[in-house]
Design an enzyme around this catalytic site. Structure first.
Site, PDB file in Angstrom:
ATOM      1  N   LEU A  78       0.799  -1.069   0.218  1.00 25.01           N
ATOM      2  CA  LEU A  78       0.084   0.026   0.002  1.00 25.01           C
ATOM      3  C   LEU A  78       0.682   1.175  -0.105  1.00 25.01           C
ATOM      4  O   LEU A  78       1.903   1.195   0.790  1.00 25.01           O
ATOM      5  CB  LEU A  78      -0.966   0.076   1.224  1.00 25.01           C
ATOM      6  CG  LEU A  78      -2.185  -0.916   1.287  1.00 25.01           C
ATOM      7  CD1 LEU A  78      -2.823  -0.660   2.587  1.00 25.01           C
ATOM      8  CD2 LEU A  78      -3.125  -0.421   0.160  1.00 25.01           C
ATOM      9  N   ASP A  79       0.508   2.121  -0.937  1.00 24.38           N
ATOM     10  CA  ASP A  79       1.249   3.510  -0.959  1.00 24.38           C
ATOM     11  C   ASP A  79       1.285   4.124   0.667  1.00 24.38           C
ATOM     12  O   ASP A  79       0.620   3.884   1.286  1.00 24.38           O
ATOM     13  CB  ASP A  79       0.633   4.208  -1.714  1.00 24.38           C
ATOM     14  CG  ASP A  79       0.566   3.861  -3.136  1.00 24.38           C
ATOM     15  OD1 ASP A  79       1.509   3.285  -3.511  1.00 24.38           O
ATOM     16  OD2 ASP A  79      -0.070   4.189  -4.018  1.00 24.38           O
ATOM     17  N   ARG A  80       2.445   5.094   0.969  1.00 28.87           N
ATOM     18  CA  ARG A  80       2.390   5.624   2.394  1.00 28.87           C
ATOM     19  C   ARG A  80       1.280   6.315   2.484  1.00 28.87           C
ATOM     20  O   ARG A  80       0.816   6.318   3.700  1.00 28.87           O
ATOM     21  CB  ARG A  80       3.636   6.597   2.036  1.00 28.87           C
ATOM     22  CG  ARG A  80       4.081   7.226   3.363  1.00 28.87           C
ATOM     23  CD  ARG A  80       4.627   8.647   3.284  1.00 28.87           C
ATOM     24  NE  ARG A  80       5.879   8.464   2.770  1.00 28.87           N
ATOM     25  CZ  ARG A  80       7.002   8.526   3.413  1.00 28.87           C
ATOM     26  NH1 ARG A  80       6.953   8.845   4.728  1.00 28.87           N
ATOM     27  NH2 ARG A  80       8.070   8.432   2.956  1.00 28.87           N
TER      28      ARG A  80
END
Length: 232
Positions: free
Chosen positions: A62-64
């Protein structure tokens, strides 16, 4: 660094755990694991390891800036099996995304994406619209492949950029929404993971409620119907 020493982060919510795997509710602003491109000192993998007292193997990303359900295995063998299960056509990886403009009621994006090595790989994304609010569309998005920034890139290709996306989005729109309506970050949340358990094959379904910062932002938009979130 322990959880108590991690500035700005509470203990991570565990959505599902057994002897083989764990699904956590990732908070926004936290990288999953160490990266050469970042100087961060706190990571989700490290925090969860300290919290549950077990070594964990990340299985998907998952992206930051994103939040929501993310799976980890408790052994290297289970990690391989869980990754295969999560990439199976029968798995469901669903996200909630708020995008620019009035999207179609449903759609499919079957468009190869170029990876870091310069090679194109097949990528398939499907979405359905939950509703509209303030010149934006709330979508339920399902991905069938796991390419880097797949949802962000595919929706940007349709000119429905994610609200708050600083890479593929619209800077002028994002700035206005931050300044006038308190947009906290990119509006992307993994709301559901469903897959066959790597040990035994029983069906596992895990849901992560929409993160509170995104929920508050959405409800604060002019004309937002409360029932919009009931459909999410």
């Amino acid at each position: 660094m322990s959880i108590e020493e991690a500035p700005g982060f509470d203990p991570i919510d565990i959505l599902y755990q057994d002897d083989d795997l764990l699904v956590a509710d990732k908070p926004p602003g936290l990288l999953v694991h160490r990266s050469r491109e970042s100087s961060d000192r706190v990571f989700l993998l490290q925090m969860l390891r300290d919290q549950v007292g077990r070594y964990l193997y990340p299985v998907h990303r998952l992206d930051r800036a994103a939040s929501g359900a993310i799976a980890f295995a408790l052994s290297s063998e289970t990690a391989r099996q869980l990754q295969a299960s999560l990439t199976s056509p029968t798995a469901r990886k669903e996200y909630l995304a708020l995008v620019r403009g009035s999207a179609a009621s449903s759609g499919e994006i079957d468009r190869p994406l170029t990876g870091a090595n310069g090679k194109k790989k097949d990528a398939l994304t499907r979405f359905e619209k939950i509703g509209e609010v303030y010149r934006s569309s709330l979508l339920r998005v399902r991905i069938f492949t796991g390419r880097r920034h797949q949802i962000r890139r595919h929706l940007a290709h349709l000119s429905h950029q994610l609200i708050g996306d600083t890479t593929y989005g619209k800077g002028k729109i994002n700035r206005f929404l931050r300044e006038e309506h308190g947009l906290p970050r990119m509006f992307l949340h993994c709301a559901r993971l469903e897959f066959d358990h790597p040990q035994g094959g029983e069906r596992v379904e895990v849901r992560a409620p929409l993160a509170e910062d995104l929920r508050s932002y959405l409800l604060g938009l002019p004309g937002c119907p409360p029932e919009l979130l009931e459909e999410a």
